[in-house]
Design a protein around this motif. Structure first.
Motif, PDB file in Angstrom:
ATOM      1  N   ILE A   1      -1.602  -7.102 -11.803  1.00 45.98           N
ATOM      2  CA  ILE A   1      -1.917  -5.721 -11.455  1.00 45.98           C
ATOM      3  C   ILE A   1      -2.705  -5.729 -10.160  1.00 45.98           C
ATOM      4  CG2 ILE A   1      -3.129  -3.625 -12.185  1.00 45.98           C
ATOM      5  CD1 ILE A   1      -2.044  -4.120 -14.905  1.00 45.98           C
ATOM      6  N   ALA A   2      -2.063  -5.237  -9.082  1.00 46.44           N
ATOM      7  CA  ALA A   2      -2.706  -5.237  -7.775  1.00 46.44           C
ATOM      8  C   ALA A   2      -2.851  -3.802  -7.299  1.00 46.44           C
ATOM      9  CB  ALA A   2      -1.870  -6.049  -6.784  1.00 46.44           C
ATOM     10  N   GLY A   3      -3.890  -3.119  -7.817  1.00 49.62           N
ATOM     11  CA  GLY A   3      -4.157  -1.737  -7.396  1.00 49.62           C
ATOM     12  C   GLY A   3      -5.014  -1.754  -6.157  1.00 49.62           C
ATOM     13  N   SER A   4      -5.577  -0.578  -5.844  1.00 47.32           N
ATOM     14  CA  SER A   4      -6.448  -0.509  -4.669  1.00 47.32           C
ATOM     15  C   SER A   4      -7.890  -0.788  -5.065  1.00 47.32           C
ATOM     16  CB  SER A   4      -6.337   0.872  -4.033  1.00 47.32           C
ATOM     17  OG  SER A   4      -6.812   1.822  -4.967  1.00 47.32           O
ATOM     18  N   GLY A   5      -8.140  -1.192  -6.316  1.00 48.01           N
ATOM     19  CA  GLY A   5      -9.483  -1.464  -6.793  1.00 48.01           C
ATOM     20  C   GLY A   5     -10.335  -0.203  -6.843  1.00 48.01           C
ATOM     21  N   GLY A   6      -9.709   0.940  -7.015  1.00 51.13           N
ATOM     22  CA  GLY A   6     -10.428   2.209  -7.099  1.00 51.13           C
ATOM     23  C   GLY A   6     -10.867   2.740  -5.744  1.00 51.13           C
ATOM     24  N   LYS A   7     -10.395   2.118  -4.645  1.00 49.41           N
ATOM     25  CA  LYS A   7     -10.866   2.508  -3.314  1.00 49.41           C
ATOM     26  C   LYS A   7      -9.963   3.545  -2.656  1.00 49.41           C
ATOM     27  CE  LYS A   7     -11.346  -1.947  -1.918  1.00 49.41           C
ATOM     28  NZ  LYS A   7     -11.317  -2.678  -3.164  1.00 49.41           N
TER      29      LYS A   7
ATOM     30  N   VAL B   1       2.141  -3.060  -8.050  1.00 53.23           N
ATOM     31  CA  VAL B   1       1.590  -3.121  -6.690  1.00 53.23           C
ATOM     32  C   VAL B   1       1.379  -1.691  -6.222  1.00 53.23           C
ATOM     33  CG1 VAL B   1       2.036  -3.809  -4.293  1.00 53.23           C
ATOM     34  CG2 VAL B   1       2.840  -5.228  -6.170  1.00 53.23           C
ATOM     35  N   GLU B   2       0.229  -1.430  -5.632  1.00 52.98           N
ATOM     36  CA  GLU B   2      -0.022  -0.076  -5.143  1.00 52.98           C
ATOM     37  C   GLU B   2       0.302   0.013  -3.653  1.00 52.98           C
ATOM     38  OE1 GLU B   2      -2.693   3.315  -6.675  1.00 52.98           O
ATOM     39  OE2 GLU B   2      -3.927   1.654  -5.996  1.00 52.98           O
ATOM     40  N   VAL B   3       1.048   1.068  -3.303  1.00 58.34           N
ATOM     41  CA  VAL B   3       1.431   1.269  -1.900  1.00 58.34           C
ATOM     42  C   VAL B   3       0.523   2.351  -1.328  1.00 58.34           C
ATOM     43  CG1 VAL B   3       3.341   1.884  -0.383  1.00 58.34           C
ATOM     44  CG2 VAL B   3       3.806   0.963  -2.629  1.00 58.34           C
ATOM     45  N   PRO B   4      -0.315   2.030  -0.347  1.00 52.88           N
ATOM     46  CA  PRO B   4      -1.190   3.082   0.195  1.00 52.88           C
ATOM     47  C   PRO B   4      -0.388   4.057   1.065  1.00 52.88           C
ATOM     48  CG  PRO B   4      -1.568   0.989   1.312  1.00 52.88           C
ATOM     49  CD  PRO B   4      -0.453   0.761   0.355  1.00 52.88           C
ATOM     50  N   VAL B   5      -0.455   5.339   0.731  1.00 49.92           N
ATOM     51  CA  VAL B   5       0.187   6.359   1.581  1.00 49.92           C
ATOM     52  C   VAL B   5      -0.815   7.500   1.760  1.00 49.92           C
ATOM     53  CG1 VAL B   5       2.587   5.876   0.927  1.00 49.92           C
ATOM     54  CG2 VAL B   5       1.280   7.534  -0.400  1.00 49.92           C
ATOM     55  N   ASP B   6      -0.706   8.225   2.905  1.00 51.82           N
ATOM     56  CA  ASP B   6      -1.683   9.271   3.197  1.00 51.82           C
ATOM     57  C   ASP B   6      -1.336  10.607   2.558  1.00 51.82           C
ATOM     58  OD1 ASP B   6      -3.265   7.630   4.672  1.00 51.82           O
ATOM     59  OD2 ASP B   6      -2.146   7.983   6.543  1.00 51.82           O
ATOM     60  N   ASP B   7      -0.058  10.864   2.399  1.00 47.58           N
ATOM     61  CA  ASP B   7       0.327  12.164   1.845  1.00 47.58           C
ATOM     62  C   ASP B   7       1.667  12.037   1.106  1.00 47.58           C
ATOM     63  OD1 ASP B   7       2.352  12.077   3.729  1.00 47.58           O
ATOM     64  OD2 ASP B   7       1.251  13.272   5.185  1.00 47.58           O
ATOM     65  N   TYR B   8       2.085  13.136   0.491  1.00 45.62           N
ATOM     66  CA  TYR B   8       3.286  13.058  -0.352  1.00 45.62           C
ATOM     67  C   TYR B   8       4.558  12.823   0.472  1.00 45.62           C
ATOM     68  CZ  TYR B   8       5.117  17.750   0.638  1.00 45.62           C
ATOM     69  OH  TYR B   8       5.669  18.846   1.243  1.00 45.62           O
ATOM     70  N   ARG B   9       4.555  13.263   1.745  1.00 46.06           N
ATOM     71  CA  ARG B   9       5.766  13.048   2.559  1.00 46.06           C
ATOM     72  C   ARG B   9       5.991  11.557   2.767  1.00 46.06           C
ATOM     73  NH1 ARG B   9       3.727  17.558   4.979  1.00 46.06           N
ATOM     74  NH2 ARG B   9       5.000  19.410   4.632  1.00 46.06           N
ATOM     75  N   SER B  10       4.915  10.848   3.168  1.00 49.02           N
ATOM     76  CA  SER B  10       5.116   9.395   3.336  1.00 49.02           C
ATOM     77  C   SER B  10       5.327   8.734   1.983  1.00 49.02           C
ATOM     78  CB  SER B  10       3.992   8.729   4.142  1.00 49.02           C
ATOM     79  OG  SER B  10       2.783   9.325   3.901  1.00 49.02           O
ATOM     80  N   GLY B  11       4.740   9.306   0.921  1.00 51.40           N
ATOM     81  CA  GLY B  11       4.976   8.774  -0.427  1.00 51.40           C
ATOM     82  C   GLY B  11       6.448   8.846  -0.795  1.00 51.40           C
TER      83      GLY B  11
ATOM     84  N   ALA C   1      11.680  -1.357 -10.240  1.00 55.29           N
ATOM     85  CA  ALA C   1      12.987  -2.036 -10.184  1.00 55.29           C
ATOM     86  C   ALA C   1      12.750  -3.529 -10.392  1.00 55.29           C
ATOM     87  CB  ALA C   1      13.663  -1.784  -8.849  1.00 55.29           C
ATOM     88  N   PRO C   2      13.786  -4.252 -10.869  1.00 58.96           N
ATOM     89  CA  PRO C   2      13.597  -5.680 -11.170  1.00 58.96           C
ATOM     90  C   PRO C   2      13.133  -6.489  -9.951  1.00 58.96           C
ATOM     91  CG  PRO C   2      15.722  -4.923 -11.980  1.00 58.96           C
ATOM     92  CD  PRO C   2      15.149  -3.792 -11.203  1.00 58.96           C
ATOM     93  N   GLY C   3      13.615  -6.154  -8.757  1.00 56.59           N
ATOM     94  CA  GLY C   3      13.308  -6.960  -7.571  1.00 56.59           C
ATOM     95  C   GLY C   3      11.849  -6.949  -7.155  1.00 56.59           C
ATOM     96  N   PHE C   4      11.201  -5.785  -7.220  1.00 58.82           N
ATOM     97  CA  PHE C   4       9.812  -5.695  -6.738  1.00 58.82           C
ATOM     98  C   PHE C   4       8.832  -5.197  -7.781  1.00 58.82           C
ATOM     99  CE2 PHE C   4      12.410  -2.146  -5.033  1.00 58.82           C
ATOM    100  CZ  PHE C   4      11.891  -1.099  -5.773  1.00 58.82           C
ATOM    101  N   GLY C   5       9.285  -4.891  -8.968  1.00 57.95           N
ATOM    102  CA  GLY C   5       8.381  -4.466 -10.032  1.00 57.95           C
ATOM    103  C   GLY C   5       8.000  -3.002  -9.910  1.00 57.95           C
ATOM    104  N   TYR C   6       6.752  -2.699 -10.278  1.00 59.86           N
ATOM    105  CA  TYR C   6       6.262  -1.313 -10.391  1.00 59.86           C
ATOM    106  C   TYR C   6       5.464  -0.985  -9.142  1.00 59.86           C
ATOM    107  CZ  TYR C   6       3.780   2.550 -12.859  1.00 59.86           C
ATOM    108  OH  TYR C   6       3.251   3.755 -13.270  1.00 59.86           O
ATOM    109  N   LEU C   7       6.067  -0.160  -8.289  1.00 62.35           N
ATOM    110  CA  LEU C   7       5.420   0.231  -7.029  1.00 62.35           C
ATOM    111  C   LEU C   7       4.694   1.542  -7.268  1.00 62.35           C
ATOM    112  CD1 LEU C   7       6.166  -1.651  -4.737  1.00 62.35           C
ATOM    113  CD2 LEU C   7       7.707   0.116  -3.870  1.00 62.35           C
ATOM    114  N   ARG C   8       3.390   1.485  -7.374  1.00 63.24           N
ATOM    115  CA  ARG C   8       2.638   2.730  -7.635  1.00 63.24           C
ATOM    116  C   ARG C   8       2.373   3.430  -6.314  1.00 63.24           C
ATOM    117  NH1 ARG C   8      -2.720   4.901  -8.324  1.00 63.24           N
ATOM    118  NH2 ARG C   8      -2.592   6.465  -9.978  1.00 63.24           N
ATOM    119  N   ILE C   9       2.739   4.709  -6.253  1.00 59.90           N
ATOM    120  CA  ILE C   9       2.594   5.487  -5.013  1.00 59.90           C
ATOM    121  C   ILE C   9       1.611   6.630  -5.308  1.00 59.90           C
ATOM    122  CG2 ILE C   9       3.850   6.801  -3.250  1.00 59.90           C
ATOM    123  CD1 ILE C   9       6.399   5.238  -4.117  1.00 59.90           C
ATOM    124  N   PRO C  10       0.420   6.614  -4.694  1.00 60.38           N
ATOM    125  CA  PRO C  10      -0.619   7.580  -5.088  1.00 60.38           C
ATOM    126  C   PRO C  10      -0.280   9.039  -4.818  1.00 60.38           C
ATOM    127  CG  PRO C  10      -1.493   5.965  -3.523  1.00 60.38           C
ATOM    128  CD  PRO C  10      -0.053   5.648  -3.703  1.00 60.38           C
TER     129      PRO C  10
END
Ligand code: AMP
Length: 261
Positions: free
Chosen positions: A254-260, A71-81, A203-212
């Motif tokens: 796989i739930a990315g941002s679709g390249g957006k 799952v991709e987590v949308p964040v604006d910058d590295y601090r929020s990431g 982690a097992p509970g939520f899987g792979y959280l991709r942080i851009p």
């Protein structure tokens, strides 16, 4: 008859400085194309030394397991990431001060003299102690891949979501094995490539959280942390990560941002 499996590894350097590396666990039929792919990737970096090794794996030792959902987590910058990464680590059972310290350690370079490590830190999830036998090197997860029959479907699913960088596939496969390791409750990673800012918490509970964004463009620091829950046998966990061959026999969503982004 079961196909034979091989560990294929590539390492390219220039005058002792690491340039490119890759590692696959593939069937006999795939070896040739994987070697060609590695050769192409390595020569793009103009190395002065290039090594490709091919070792047969004992098929009866292969452990199989599932790939987590991405799952991709949308964040604006590295601090929020980093804040999202911290929250995710807490949710997976890592103590707050341990999560915070792991993020800070990767951010300044986890190896001696603030260099990057070749492997991952292995950290007691409750007390924060470093458990890897050689802290300059860290623990290396090796010998993992997807079952040959799932290779094309994985590529299609990633491409459909705009996740075309080879690092994503490699990280997802590595994270799948780490998640299957006894006693590992979470993993945190971001790359040391100055041009690649994305990373993840898995982690097992939520899987792979991709942080851009987990660092700023141009930052040469990166690393990995595997969080270990005391009570498991540390030596077994390390042996599993470094030696046991692992194949993914079930793909995740796989739930990315679709390249957006
Ligand atoms: P990368 O995503 O390849 O830039 O790697 C980021 C960091 O993860 C590196 O600086 C290493 O500390 C660590 N690392 C890379 N490969 C492995 C591996 N196979 N097992 C454990 N840690 C690794």
């Amino acid at each position: 008859m079961e196909s034979r499996y091989y560990s294929v590894r590539m390492h390219a350097d220039r005058d002792g400085t690491h340039l490119s590396g890759a590692e696959r666990l593939v069937s006999e039929e795939q070896v040739e194309s994987v070697v060609i792919e590695m050769l192409q990737r390595a020569t793009g970096h103009a190395p002065s030394s290039l090594k490709i090794s091919i070792d047969e794996i004992d098929g009866s030792r292969i452990v199989r397991g599932a790939m987590p959902n991405l799952v991709e987590v949308p964040v604006d910058d590295y601090r929020s990431g980093r804040d999202r990464a911290f929250q995710a680590l807490l949710a997976s059972g890592v103590a707050p001060e341990v999560a915070q310290s792991a993020i800070e350690t990767i951010a300044r370079g986890a190896g001696p003299g603030h260099a990057n490590m070749r492997g991952a830190m292995l950290i007691d999830a409750r007390k924060g102690e470093r458990l890897e036998p050689v802290s300059a090197r860290g623990v290396r997860a090796t010998r993992m891949d997807v079952e040959p029959g799932l290779e094309d479907a994985l590529t299609r699913n990633l491409v459909r979501q705009g996740l075309i960088h080879h690092r994503i596939r490699e990280a997802l496969v590595l994270a799948s094995k780490v998640l299957a390791a006894p006693g590992i409750i979470a993993e945190l990673c971001w790359s040391d490539d100055p041009g690649y800012t994305a990373g993840y918490v898995c982690a097992p509970g939520f899987g792979y959280l991709r942080i851009p964004h987990l660092k700023e463009v141009g930052d040469p620091h990166g690393g990995r942390a595997f969080f270990f829950m005391p009570g498991f046998k540390l030596a077994e966990t390390i042996r599993f990560l470094e030696e046991t061959p692992f194949l993914i026999n079930k793909l995740g969503l796989i739930a990315g941002s679709g390249g957006k982004k």
